[in-house]
Design an enzyme around this catalytic site. Structure first.
Site, PDB file in Angstrom:
ATOM      1  N   GLU A 175       8.144 -47.181  30.610  1.00 38.04           N
ATOM      2  CA  GLU A 175       6.673 -47.331  30.645  1.00 38.04           C
ATOM      3  C   GLU A 175       6.183 -48.757  30.910  1.00 38.04           C
ATOM      4  O   GLU A 175       5.310 -49.262  30.201  1.00 38.04           O
ATOM      5  CB  GLU A 175       6.074 -46.801  29.332  1.00 38.04           C
ATOM      6  CG  GLU A 175       6.434 -45.350  29.068  1.00 38.04           C
ATOM      7  CD  GLU A 175       6.057 -44.872  27.661  1.00 38.04           C
ATOM      8  OE1 GLU A 175       5.464 -45.650  26.899  1.00 38.04           O
ATOM      9  OE2 GLU A 175       6.370 -43.717  27.329  1.00 38.04           O
ATOM     10  N   GLU A 284      11.445 -35.784  29.378  1.00 36.63           N
ATOM     11  CA  GLU A 284      10.747 -35.526  28.102  1.00 36.63           C
ATOM     12  C   GLU A 284       9.806 -34.327  28.251  1.00 36.63           C
ATOM     13  O   GLU A 284       8.627 -34.379  27.913  1.00 36.63           O
ATOM     14  CB  GLU A 284       9.953 -36.778  27.668  1.00 36.63           C
ATOM     15  CG  GLU A 284      10.802 -38.033  27.602  1.00 36.63           C
ATOM     16  CD  GLU A 284      10.063 -39.276  27.106  1.00 36.63           C
ATOM     17  OE1 GLU A 284       8.977 -39.135  26.510  1.00 36.63           O
ATOM     18  OE2 GLU A 284      10.588 -40.379  27.305  1.00 36.63           O
TER      19      GLU A 284
HETATM   20  O1  9MR Z   1       8.713 -38.448  20.027  1.00 37.14           O
HETATM   21  C1  9MR Z   1       8.566 -39.776  19.636  1.00 37.14           C
HETATM   22  C2  9MR Z   1       7.780 -39.853  18.342  1.00 37.14           C
HETATM   23  O2  9MR Z   1       8.520 -39.257  17.292  1.00 37.14           O
HETATM   24  C3  9MR Z   1       7.433 -41.287  18.007  1.00 37.14           C
HETATM   25  O3  9MR Z   1       6.589 -41.314  16.876  1.00 37.14           O
HETATM   26  C4  9MR Z   1       6.744 -41.934  19.191  1.00 37.14           C
HETATM   27  C5  9MR Z   1       6.395 -43.386  18.923  1.00 37.14           C
HETATM   28  O4  9MR Z   1       5.727 -43.922  20.022  1.00 37.14           O
HETATM   29  O5  9MR Z   1       7.590 -41.862  20.323  1.00 37.14           O
HETATM   30  C6  9MR Z   1       7.830 -40.551  20.721  1.00 37.14           C
HETATM   31  O6  9MR Z   1       8.607 -40.511  21.905  1.00 37.14           O
HETATM   32  C7  9MR Z   1       8.039 -41.116  23.056  1.00 37.14           C
HETATM   33  C8  9MR Z   1       9.171 -41.567  23.933  1.00 37.14           C
HETATM   34  O7  9MR Z   1      10.036 -42.399  23.230  1.00 37.14           O
HETATM   35  C9  9MR Z   1       8.659 -42.273  25.177  1.00 37.14           C
HETATM   36  N1  9MR Z   1       7.727 -41.446  25.898  1.00 37.14           N
HETATM   37  C10 9MR Z   1       6.648 -40.906  25.125  1.00 37.14           C
HETATM   38  C11 9MR Z   1       7.212 -40.148  23.906  1.00 37.14           C
HETATM   39  C12 9MR Z   1       6.085 -39.488  23.150  1.00 37.14           C
HETATM   40  O8  9MR Z   1       5.215 -40.448  22.629  1.00 37.14           O
END
Ligand code: 9MR
Length: 370
Positions: A175, A284
Site C-alpha cells: 500500500e 486478500e
Molecule cells: O485483517 C487485518 C486486521 O486484523 C488488522 O486489524 C488490520 C490492521 O490494519 O489489518 C488487517 O489486514 C490488512 C492487511 O494486512 C493489508 N490490507 C488490508 C487488510 C485489511 O485491513
C-alpha cells in the site's frame, strides 16, 4: 360386442401403459437421484482447493488460533496456502529495536509445512502495524534517512532469512500508492516516504531478494482495479523493473464489494499488470455485502444481497479461471463469516465463501461449478 370389447379394453390398456410409464419414470428418477447424490457426495468430500487444482493454489489468511479444532480441519480440507493475517507484520514480529517475536509466525509456518501447504509472507514494509520505535531515536526524535533504511534492512534481512525456503512469496511492500484521483500525487505520505523519499522502495525489494533469492517478491495493494490508482501502480512497477529491481508479482488485495470492480476493470487490471511480465495474485479476497460506507448497514444477509454476492463471486472466479496462466494464487482474507476483519459491532459483512458454521455458502457452490 367388438365395440364394447374395444371400449372395455381402452381403459385397461391406457391404465397399464400409464402404470408402466410411471414405473419407468420412478426407476429413472431413482437412478438420477442416485447419480446426483453420488456427485454431491464427491463434491462435499472435495475442498475448494481440489476444484481449483488445475488453476491456482487457494489460500487463506489465518491467526494461530484458527489452526486448532474444527477450523484446522476445515482449513486443511479447503486451502493449500496460508498467509499470516497479522503475526508477521513489523509491529508484531519486531516489536522493539533488538527484539523479534517469532513464536506465532513459526506456528503458522509449521502448520503449513506439516500439512503440505504454501506460505505467503505478509508484509515486510508497510505504513500500518509498524512499531513507532522504527522511526524514532532514543529521545523520541524522528530518525534520519540512514537510520530508517538501516532498520528496514535489518528487519527485512532477519525476517526473510528466518523463513528462507519455507515462505515462497513475500508481500515486500504494501500500500505505498496514495488513493487520490489527482494522478500527479503518487506515493502515500507514510513515515517511510517522509523520511526516505522513494528510495526505500527499491531497497526493500533488493534486501528481500538478497535474503532469499528464490522468494517471489510482491507489491501488494487495494483498489488496484480503479484506473487512476492502477496506472500509478503500473508506472511505479514499470520504473522499478526498468531499474532492475527484483519485483516479480503484484497482489490485488481484492477487498471488493458486490458492485465493484466491474468485470471489465478486473480484466483490464490483470492484463495491464501482467503486460509487465509480472505474475498476479488475489491476495486478500473478500466480498462485503455492503456496497459503500453510506450503504444501509446491519441490514443482514438478505436474499437480495446474497444473490448479488453470488453473482459477484461467479463473475470474479470466471475471470480468474480464464486468466489462469497469469494468476498464481487466490487467497481469502479470513476463514469464514464467523469472523471477518470487516465486522464491527452491529455490522456483519458476510464476505466469505463459508458461513458462521464453517459450511459452504451458496456462493461457494457457484464458484466450484464449472
Ligand atoms: O485483517 C487485518 C486486521 O486484523 C488488522 O486489524 C488490520 C490492521 O490494519 O489489518 C488487517 O489486514 C490488512 C492487511 O494486512 C493489508 N490490507 C488490508 C487488510 C485489511 O485491513
Amino acid at each position: 360386442m367388438k365395440t364394447i370389447l374395444s371400449n372395455n379394453k381402452t381403459p385397461i390398456t391406457f391404465i397399464s401403459v400409464f402404470l408402466v410409464a410411471i414405473v419407468i419414470m420412478l426407476l429413472s428418477s431413482f437412478g438420477r437421484a442416485g447419480r446426483e447424490n453420488n456427485a454431491n457426495e464427491v463434491d462435499t468430500l472435495k475442498g475448494l482447493k481440489d476444484f481449483y487444482k488445475d488453476y491456482f493454489p487457494i489460500g487463506v489468511a489465518v491467526a494461530p488460533n484458527n489452526l486448532v479444532g474444527e477450523q484446522a480441519e476445515m482449513i486443511k480440507k479447503n486451502f493449500n496456502s496460508l498467509t499470516p493475517e497479522n503475526v508477521m507484520k513489523p509491529a508484531l514480529i519486531h516489536p522493539a529495536e533488538n527484539k523479534y517475536f517469532w513464536d506465532d509466525a513459526d506456528k503458522i509456518v509449521e502448520f503449513a509445512q506439516s500439512n503440505g501447504m504454501k506460505v505467503r509472507g505478509h508484509t515486510l514494509c508497510w505504513h500500518g502495524q509498524t512499531g513507532a520505535w522504527m522511526f524514532k531515536d532514543s529521545i523520541g526524535k524522528q530518525v534520519t534517512k540512514e537510520v530508517a533504511l538501516a532498520r528496514l534492512k535489518d528487519h527485512i534481512t532477519q525476517v526473510v532469512s528466518r523463513y528462507k525456503g519455507k515462505v515462497y512469496a513475500w508481500d515486500v511492500l504494501n500500500e505505498a500508492i496514495v488513493d487520490d484521483n489527482d494522478s500527479s500525487k503518487v506515493y502515500r505520505d507514510s513515515p517511510w516516504y517522509k523520511i526516505c523519499g522513494e528510495e526505500f522502495i527499491a531497497k526493500a525489494f533488493q534486501w528481500a531478494h538478497e535474503a532469499d533469492p528464490k522468494a517471489v517478491l510482491f507489491y501488494n495493494d487495494y483498489n488496484t482495479e480503479v484506473p487512476v490508482k492502477r496506472d500509478k501502480i503500473y508506472n511505479m512497477l514499470k520504473k522499478l523493473l526498468k531499474a532492475g529491481v527484483p519485483v516479480n508479482a503484484i497482489g490485488l488485495q481484492g477487498h471488493w464489494h458486490t458492485d465493484d470492480p466491474s468485470e471489465q476493470n478486473l480484466r483490464d487490471a490483470i492484463d495491464k499488470f501482467s503486460s509487465l511480465g509480472l505474475k498476479v495474485q488475489v491476495t486478500e479476497f473478500d466480498v462485503t455485502i455492503y456496497t459503500s460506507k453510506t450503504d444501509t448497514i446491519n441490514i443482514g444477509f438478505t436474499p437480495e444481497r446474497e444473490q448479488k454476492q453470488i453473482d459477484f463471486y461467479k463473475m470474479a472466479f470466471k475471470v480468474l479461471r480464464e486468466k489462469k496462466d497469469l494468476i498464481t494464487g487466490v487467497t481469502f482474507w479470513n476463514v469464514s463469516d464467523r469472523r471477518s476483519w470487516l465486522d464491527r459491532p452491529n455490522k456483519k459483512s458476510y464476505p466469505l465463501l463459508f458461513d458462521e458454521n464453517l459450511k459452504p455458502k451458496k456462493a461457494y457452490w457457484e464458484v466450484v461449478k464449472f
